[in-house]
Motif scaffolding. Sequence first.
Motif, PDB file in Angstrom:
ATOM      1  N   ASP A 110     -19.157 -11.016  23.366  1.00  0.00           N
ATOM      2  CA  ASP A 110     -18.908 -11.286  22.523  1.00  0.00           C
ATOM      3  C   ASP A 110     -20.185 -11.735  20.939  1.00  0.00           C
ATOM      4  O   ASP A 110     -19.871 -11.032  20.339  1.00  0.00           O
ATOM      5  N   GLY A 111     -21.139 -12.096  21.769  1.00  0.00           N
ATOM      6  CA  GLY A 111     -22.020 -12.530  20.406  1.00  0.00           C
ATOM      7  C   GLY A 111     -22.743 -10.661  20.064  1.00  0.00           C
ATOM      8  O   GLY A 111     -21.878 -10.527  19.409  1.00  0.00           O
ATOM      9  N   ASP A 112     -22.917  -9.567  21.025  1.00  0.00           N
ATOM     10  CA  ASP A 112     -23.623  -8.417  20.615  1.00  0.00           C
ATOM     11  C   ASP A 112     -22.595  -8.249  20.062  1.00  0.00           C
ATOM     12  O   ASP A 112     -22.482  -7.133  19.054  1.00  0.00           O
ATOM     13  N   LEU A 113     -20.896  -7.887  20.541  1.00  0.00           N
ATOM     14  CA  LEU A 113     -19.801  -6.522  19.935  1.00  0.00           C
ATOM     15  C   LEU A 113     -18.806  -7.581  18.704  1.00  0.00           C
ATOM     16  O   LEU A 113     -18.916  -6.294  18.084  1.00  0.00           O
ATOM     17  N   ALA A 114     -19.150  -8.967  19.301  1.00  0.00           N
ATOM     18  CA  ALA A 114     -18.039  -9.171  17.493  1.00  0.00           C
ATOM     19  C   ALA A 114     -19.434 -10.284  16.572  1.00  0.00           C
ATOM     20  O   ALA A 114     -18.746 -10.199  15.792  1.00  0.00           O
ATOM     21  N   GLY A 115     -19.737 -10.280  17.244  1.00  0.00           N
ATOM     22  CA  GLY A 115     -21.358 -10.652  16.204  1.00  0.00           C
ATOM     23  C   GLY A 115     -22.120 -10.024  15.437  1.00  0.00           C
ATOM     24  O   GLY A 115     -21.666  -9.408  14.564  1.00  0.00           O
ATOM     25  N   ILE A 116     -22.955  -9.404  16.022  1.00  0.00           N
ATOM     26  CA  ILE A 116     -24.065  -8.613  15.799  1.00  0.00           C
ATOM     27  C   ILE A 116     -23.298  -7.157  15.249  1.00  0.00           C
ATOM     28  O   ILE A 116     -23.636  -6.676  14.766  1.00  0.00           O
ATOM     29  N   GLY A 117     -22.378  -6.507  16.294  1.00  0.00           N
ATOM     30  CA  GLY A 117     -22.224  -5.991  16.084  1.00  0.00           C
ATOM     31  C   GLY A 117     -20.242  -5.755  15.832  1.00  0.00           C
ATOM     32  O   GLY A 117     -19.900  -4.608  16.000  1.00  0.00           O
ATOM     33  N   GLY A 118     -20.065  -6.588  15.034  1.00  0.00           N
ATOM     34  CA  GLY A 118     -18.632  -6.556  14.999  1.00  0.00           C
ATOM     35  C   GLY A 118     -17.993  -5.549  13.641  1.00  0.00           C
ATOM     36  O   GLY A 118     -17.108  -4.810  14.067  1.00  0.00           O
ATOM     37  N   ASN A 119     -19.047  -4.429  13.229  1.00  0.00           N
ATOM     38  CA  ASN A 119     -19.152  -4.011  12.214  1.00  0.00           C
ATOM     39  C   ASN A 119     -18.227  -2.804  13.062  1.00  0.00           C
ATOM     40  O   ASN A 119     -17.049  -1.823  13.135  1.00  0.00           O
TER      41      ASN A 119
END
Length: 294
Positions: free
Chosen positions: A98-107
Amino acid sequence: MREHFAIKYLRREVLPTVFCPGCGNGIVINCFLKAIEELGYRDLSGFAFVSGIGCASWCISPYFKADTLHTLHGRPIAFATGLKLARPDLNVVVISGDGDLAGIGGNHLIHAARRNMDLLVICINNLNYGMTGGQVSPTTPLNVTTTTTPYGNIEPPFELAELVAAAGANLSARWTTYHVGQLVSTIKRALKKEGFRFIEVVSQCPTNFGRRIGIERAPDLLKWIRKMCTVKKREGDGKMKLGIICERDRPGYLSMLKEVERRVQRAARGDNFRSWWIGSGIRGCGARQGGRHL
Ligand code: SF4
């Protein structure tokens, strides 16, 4: 005792495991490989797996006997998009957290869903940044204590499966590591579709999430997660809805790209160019000047 096919032929034996005792990541690995086996694949040669940074990103490498791409933090969907465009014959699957896909890579997540890019993305949502010490993430529940919210989280979390559904994905679903049967059948369903498919798996992180909310044992944390989720959601109950959040059959990005290729070829031959241009609804300087902007 019968040795499970997926464990013997699709997964590497890596000992000691890279995950903490009781971590949910191993459950997701086994569910994915079980789905692959049940679909009749005998190896992973038709697949390529992409991950970013974080605990969940360790699922594909070193564990899968397959081509894997372990990429930059937040960028697995961007890498996977390029890979799919270059090698449309491969089944490209992203497994990350979730940190990778929705935080740092949310766009990247919302735009890949909007484009309906032909990828399967499995997001292991452990409700925090586990690998870096348990910081608050975009999916941490309200009022929960983490390393960076010692007095409780005041930021409302993203509901990832609903967010991706709203952005346009062909399939979006949510399960937990408790719901292994449902998870396996949803992975199978997703692998048979084109376009963007997203499965959120709420998973236990006893080391960095559980410890900070006072639930250190993995089975207890799994029960806590199970109580937080429901198949029959009622307005305002504060729970996460489980199941298929949306399913559509929009053409995937590659199908649409092929259609554009056909238009370009027709335009180059001079066939039907005028009728396509008028029907396309494209207006502007180029249209007024009769420009051939293809
Ligand atoms: Fe799993 Fe949490 Fe340990 Fe990471 S920190 S391996 S998510 S238990």
